[in-house]
Design a protein around this motif. Structure first.
Motif, PDB file in Angstrom:
ATOM      1  N   THR A 188      45.114  -4.054   0.295  1.00 49.49           N
ATOM      2  CA  THR A 188      46.464  -4.065  -0.274  1.00 49.49           C
ATOM      3  C   THR A 188      47.371  -3.086   0.459  1.00 49.49           C
ATOM      4  O   THR A 188      48.522  -3.409   0.799  1.00 49.49           O
ATOM      5  CB  THR A 188      46.413  -3.704  -1.770  1.00 49.49           C
ATOM      6  OG1 THR A 188      45.533  -4.604  -2.437  1.00 49.49           O
ATOM      7  CG2 THR A 188      47.799  -3.790  -2.397  1.00 49.49           C
ATOM      8  N   LEU A 189      46.870  -1.884   0.727  1.00 51.24           N
ATOM      9  CA  LEU A 189      47.669  -0.877   1.429  1.00 51.24           C
ATOM     10  C   LEU A 189      47.998  -1.321   2.849  1.00 51.24           C
ATOM     11  O   LEU A 189      49.138  -1.146   3.313  1.00 51.24           O
ATOM     12  CB  LEU A 189      46.912   0.454   1.461  1.00 51.24           C
ATOM     13  CG  LEU A 189      46.923   1.272   0.163  1.00 51.24           C
ATOM     14  CD1 LEU A 189      45.957   2.443   0.279  1.00 51.24           C
ATOM     15  CD2 LEU A 189      48.334   1.772  -0.143  1.00 51.24           C
ATOM     16  N   ARG A 190      47.007  -1.881   3.548  1.00 43.36           N
ATOM     17  CA  ARG A 190      47.260  -2.330   4.923  1.00 43.36           C
ATOM     18  C   ARG A 190      48.268  -3.475   4.941  1.00 43.36           C
ATOM     19  O   ARG A 190      49.140  -3.531   5.811  1.00 43.36           O
ATOM     20  CB  ARG A 190      45.956  -2.766   5.579  1.00 43.36           C
ATOM     21  CG  ARG A 190      44.991  -1.610   5.852  1.00 43.36           C
ATOM     22  CD  ARG A 190      43.819  -2.065   6.696  1.00 43.36           C
ATOM     23  NE  ARG A 190      42.840  -0.992   6.817  1.00 43.36           N
ATOM     24  CZ  ARG A 190      41.663  -0.962   6.207  1.00 43.36           C
ATOM     25  NH1 ARG A 190      41.303  -1.991   5.412  1.00 43.36           N
ATOM     26  NH2 ARG A 190      40.837   0.037   6.365  1.00 43.36           N
ATOM     27  N   MET A 191      48.150  -4.377   3.978  1.00 47.06           N
ATOM     28  CA  MET A 191      49.094  -5.488   3.903  1.00 47.06           C
ATOM     29  C   MET A 191      50.507  -4.970   3.660  1.00 47.06           C
ATOM     30  O   MET A 191      51.476  -5.408   4.308  1.00 47.06           O
ATOM     31  CB  MET A 191      48.689  -6.449   2.787  1.00 47.06           C
ATOM     32  CG  MET A 191      49.584  -7.665   2.645  1.00 47.06           C
ATOM     33  SD  MET A 191      49.419  -8.832   4.020  1.00 47.06           S
ATOM     34  CE  MET A 191      47.881  -9.639   3.567  1.00 47.06           C
ATOM     35  N   PHE A 192      50.644  -4.012   2.756  1.00 48.35           N
ATOM     36  CA  PHE A 192      51.958  -3.447   2.457  1.00 48.35           C
ATOM     37  C   PHE A 192      52.526  -2.724   3.671  1.00 48.35           C
ATOM     38  O   PHE A 192      53.718  -2.845   3.981  1.00 48.35           O
ATOM     39  CB  PHE A 192      51.851  -2.483   1.271  1.00 48.35           C
ATOM     40  CG  PHE A 192      53.183  -1.982   0.771  1.00 48.35           C
ATOM     41  CD1 PHE A 192      54.017  -2.800   0.033  1.00 48.35           C
ATOM     42  CD2 PHE A 192      53.605  -0.697   1.064  1.00 48.35           C
ATOM     43  CE1 PHE A 192      55.252  -2.351  -0.405  1.00 48.35           C
ATOM     44  CE2 PHE A 192      54.836  -0.229   0.625  1.00 48.35           C
ATOM     45  CZ  PHE A 192      55.661  -1.060  -0.111  1.00 48.35           C
ATOM     46  N   TRP A 193      51.679  -1.990   4.378  1.00 56.44           N
ATOM     47  CA  TRP A 193      52.133  -1.261   5.574  1.00 56.44           C
ATOM     48  C   TRP A 193      52.585  -2.244   6.655  1.00 56.44           C
ATOM     49  O   TRP A 193      53.585  -2.014   7.347  1.00 56.44           O
ATOM     50  CB  TRP A 193      51.014  -0.358   6.078  1.00 56.44           C
ATOM     51  CG  TRP A 193      51.358   0.431   7.314  1.00 56.44           C
ATOM     52  CD1 TRP A 193      50.767   0.350   8.543  1.00 56.44           C
ATOM     53  CD2 TRP A 193      52.381   1.422   7.445  1.00 56.44           C
ATOM     54  NE1 TRP A 193      51.342   1.222   9.413  1.00 56.44           N
ATOM     55  CE2 TRP A 193      52.340   1.902   8.779  1.00 56.44           C
ATOM     56  CE3 TRP A 193      53.321   1.949   6.557  1.00 56.44           C
ATOM     57  CZ2 TRP A 193      53.208   2.881   9.253  1.00 56.44           C
ATOM     58  CZ3 TRP A 193      54.197   2.921   7.030  1.00 56.44           C
ATOM     59  CH2 TRP A 193      54.135   3.380   8.354  1.00 56.44           C
ATOM     60  N   LYS A 194      51.848  -3.347   6.808  1.00 54.84           N
ATOM     61  CA  LYS A 194      52.240  -4.368   7.793  1.00 54.84           C
ATOM     62  C   LYS A 194      53.577  -5.002   7.429  1.00 54.84           C
ATOM     63  O   LYS A 194      54.371  -5.345   8.299  1.00 54.84           O
ATOM     64  CB  LYS A 194      51.158  -5.447   7.878  1.00 54.84           C
ATOM     65  CG  LYS A 194      49.836  -4.984   8.459  1.00 54.84           C
ATOM     66  CD  LYS A 194      49.879  -4.843   9.961  1.00 54.84           C
ATOM     67  CE  LYS A 194      48.502  -4.522  10.524  1.00 54.84           C
ATOM     68  NZ  LYS A 194      48.515  -4.358  11.988  1.00 54.84           N
ATOM     69  N   MET A 195      53.835  -5.146   6.114  1.00 56.14           N
ATOM     70  CA  MET A 195      55.122  -5.676   5.681  1.00 56.14           C
ATOM     71  C   MET A 195      56.248  -4.722   6.060  1.00 56.14           C
ATOM     72  O   MET A 195      57.312  -5.152   6.543  1.00 56.14           O
ATOM     73  CB  MET A 195      55.128  -5.899   4.164  1.00 56.14           C
ATOM     74  CG  MET A 195      54.329  -7.079   3.694  1.00 56.14           C
ATOM     75  SD  MET A 195      54.512  -7.301   1.902  1.00 56.14           S
ATOM     76  CE  MET A 195      53.182  -8.462   1.582  1.00 56.14           C
TER      77      MET A 195
END
Length: 457
Positions: free
Chosen positions: A345-352
Motif C-alpha cells: 500500500t505504501l509503495r503504491m501510494f508513493w508511486k502515485m
C-alpha cells in the motif's frame, strides 16, 4: 436483493473498521487517565445513544462513514477544576501521542487478527498452475510454460493465484524484474526452476487495472466441468423450460457445449433470448426452448436460468487448494501478511505521488461497497481478508502527515517536541483548512474514479 446485500455488507465492514479505529483512541485514552465524553460510530443525527456509568456517551449515528472520540479538552469548553488533570490538552507529549497513534495501531492489530482467523479457518483458492501461455508474451519470454505451478514470487511462497497476483504487484513496485520459482504441477518431486519475470516493457497500471493475466499472457489452469445439470431452482427459467437433474447440454442453437463454463457464458450472454437447447436425457436426445431471465448485479445485465452443475470432487481437489495452518503458524503468517500488504500500500501510494502509477487506482465508497458485497458472497474467509486489507489502508491513511488526520496531529506533536512549545492556534487553524482541502480533494478523486468505473461497465 443483490444491491441490498452489497449495501449491508458495506455498512457492516465500515461499522466494524470505524469501531476498531475509534476504540483504539478510546481505550488508550481511558487507560492513560483522560476522560472520554463521547464515543460515536458514524456522523450526523444519533440513531441510538446511551450514557455509560463511566460518564461516556455511546452513540451510533446516521452516516456510517466514520466516527470520533470526544475527550475532555479545555480548548473546546470550560473544564471543572476537579477534572483539569483528566483533560487531553493537559497531558504530556507521550500521552497525547499514544492516544492519537492508537487508532491506526488498532487497525493494524485488527488486520493481524483477521488474517489469523483466515489462516486458522482456511481459505480456498485456485491453484497457481498455468493452463496456457500466449506465444510471444511476457510470460513466454520469461520462461513460463503451460503445466508450470508458480511456487514462489519475490521470495514469498505461493499456492494460489491470489497469492501470485499480490506478490507480483508487491514485487514490481520494488523492481520490475520479479523473481519467480516454478515446478511441474504434475510432478511434485520435479526440481524447482528459478526464473525472472521481466515486467519492464509494461506500465504498472496494466497489471493493477484488472488485466493481470492478459498483460502477462497466461491463462490459469481451471477445471472443465461437464455440462450436466445437477439441480434446478423452483420457479426459475430452467424449470419453466423443463430441464431436469441429469440432463447433459449438447448444443445451443447448434453450437456444441463442451463444458459447463461454455454453457454458462452462453446463457449469460442471452438475457431474454429464446435458445434452442439440445439435451441428452436417459440415453435419448431432444430439443427444448430455454429463455434465460434477465438479472442485474453490480451494474451488469446478464442471463440467468437457475441451474447448478453436477459436482466433481476429483476436479475440485486437482485444481483448488485450501490454505490452513495451526494457531501459532497462522499468527506468524498473519503478521507477515499484514506487513506485506502495508508495504504494498505504501509503495503504491508513493508511486502515485511520483506519477509512476495512475491515481485511477484509488477506490471510493462505491468500489469499496462492491468489494465488500463480492467478498461477503464468497464466504467468511474472503470477507475477513477484505476487512484486513481495508483496515490496513485505513491505518496508513490516518498516519499520513496531513492536518485533520491522526498523522497530522502527530506532526504537530513532533514540531512541539522540537521547538519546545505547541504550534500557535493560528498556524493550526490554517493547517487544518489546508488538510481539509487535501482530504476533500482526495475523496473527490476517489469518488470520481468510482463514477467512471460504473459508467464504463
Amino acid at each position: 436483493m443483490s444491491l441490498l446485500f452489497t449495501v449491508l455488507s458495506f455498512i457492516v465492514a465500515i461499522g466494524v473498521l470505524v469501531t476498531v479505529h475509534e476504540f483504539g483512541h478510546f481505550w488508550v485514552a481511558r487507560k492513560l487517565g483522560v476522560k472520554v465524553l463521547r464515543f460515536s460510530v458514524g456522523f450526523g443525527k444519533a440513531l441510538w445513544s446511551k450514557q455509560g456509568g463511566d460518564g461516556t456517551e455511546y452513540v451510533v449515528a446516521a452516516i456510517p462513514l466514520g466516527g470520533y472520540v470526544k475527550m475532555l479538552d479545555e480548548r473546546e469548553g470550560p473544564v471543572d477544576d476537579s477534572e483539569v488533570h483528566r483533560a487531553f490538552n493537559r497531558q504530556n507529549l507521550k500521552v497525547r501521542s499514544a492516544i492519537v497513534a492508537a487508532g491506526p495501531i488498532f487497525n493494524f492489530i485488527f488486520a493481524i487478527l483477521a488474517y489469523w482467523l483466515v489462516f486458522t479457518l482456511g481459505v480456498s483458492g485456485l491453484k497457481s498452475t498455468i493452463g496456457a501461455v500466449e506465444e510471444g508474451s511476457i510470460a513466454a519470454a520469461s520462461g513460463l510454460r503451460a503445466g508450470h505451478q508458480i511456487v514462489s514470487v519475490d521470495g514469498a511462497d505461493t499456492v494460489t493465484w491470489v497469492g501470485v497476483i499480490q506478490n507480483v504487484l508487491g514485487g514490481v513496485l520494488k523492481d520490475p524484474q520479479v523473481p519467480v520459482s516454478v515446478q511441474r504441477a504434475d510432478t511434485p518431486s520435479a526440481p524447482v526452476r528459478n526464473l525472472t519475470l521481466d515486467l519492464r516493457p509494461i506500465p504498472i497500471d496494466d497489471l493493477t487495472s484488472g488485466g493481470f493475466f492478459e498483460t502477462l499472457g497466461v491463462t490459469p489452469a481451471r477445471p472443465e466441468f461437464a455440462p450436466v445439470i445437477d439441480a434446478v431452482t423452483a420457479g426459475g427459467a430452467a424449470e419453466a423450460a423443463g430441464l431436469q437433474s441429469g440432463d447433459r447440454i449438447m448444443t445451443v442453437n447448434g453450437e456444441p457445449m463442451s463444458s459447463w463454463s461454455a454453457w454458462v457464458r452462453r446463457i449469460q450472454a442471452s438475457p431474454g433470448e429464446t435458445l434452442s437447447v439440445r439435451i441428452q436425457r436417459s440415453g435419448s436426445s431432444r430439443v427444448v426452448p430455454v429463455t434465460p431471465a434477465t438479472k442485474e448485479q453490480d451494474g451488469r445485465t446478464f442471463g440467468f436460468i437457475g441451474a447448478s452443475r453436477a459436482p466433481d470432487p476429483g476436479l475440485i481437489e486437482r485444481y483448488f487448494v485450501t490454505e490452513r495452518y495451526g494457531p501459532i503458524e497462522s499468527l506468524t503468517r498473519a503478521t507477515d501478511k499484514t506487513w506485506e500488504v502495508s508495504m504494498l500500500t505504501l509503495r503504491m501510494f508513493w508511486k502515485m505521488l511520483k506519477l509512476e502509477v495512475s491515481v485511477q487506482n484509488l477506490s471510493g465508497p462505491i468500489s469499496i461497497a462492491q468489494y465488500a458485497g463480492n467478498s461477503a458472497r464468497s464466504g467468511l474467509s474472503r470477507f475477513l481478508e477484505f476487512l484486513a486489507i481495508v483496515s490496513i489502508s485505513l491505518g496508513i491513511l490516518n498516519l499520513l502527515p496531513v492536518p485533520i488526520l491522526d498523522g497530522g496531529h502527530l506532526l504537530y506533536f513532533a514540531v512541539e517536541a522540537v521547538k519546545g512549545s505547541p504550534l500557535s492556534e493560528q498556524a493550526q487553524y490554517v493547517a487544518q483548512h489546508v488538510g481539509l482541502v487535501l482530504l476533500v480533494g482526495l475523496m473527490g478523486l476517489a469518488f470520481y474514479n468510482d463514477v467512471v468505473r460504473v459508467f464504463s461497465l
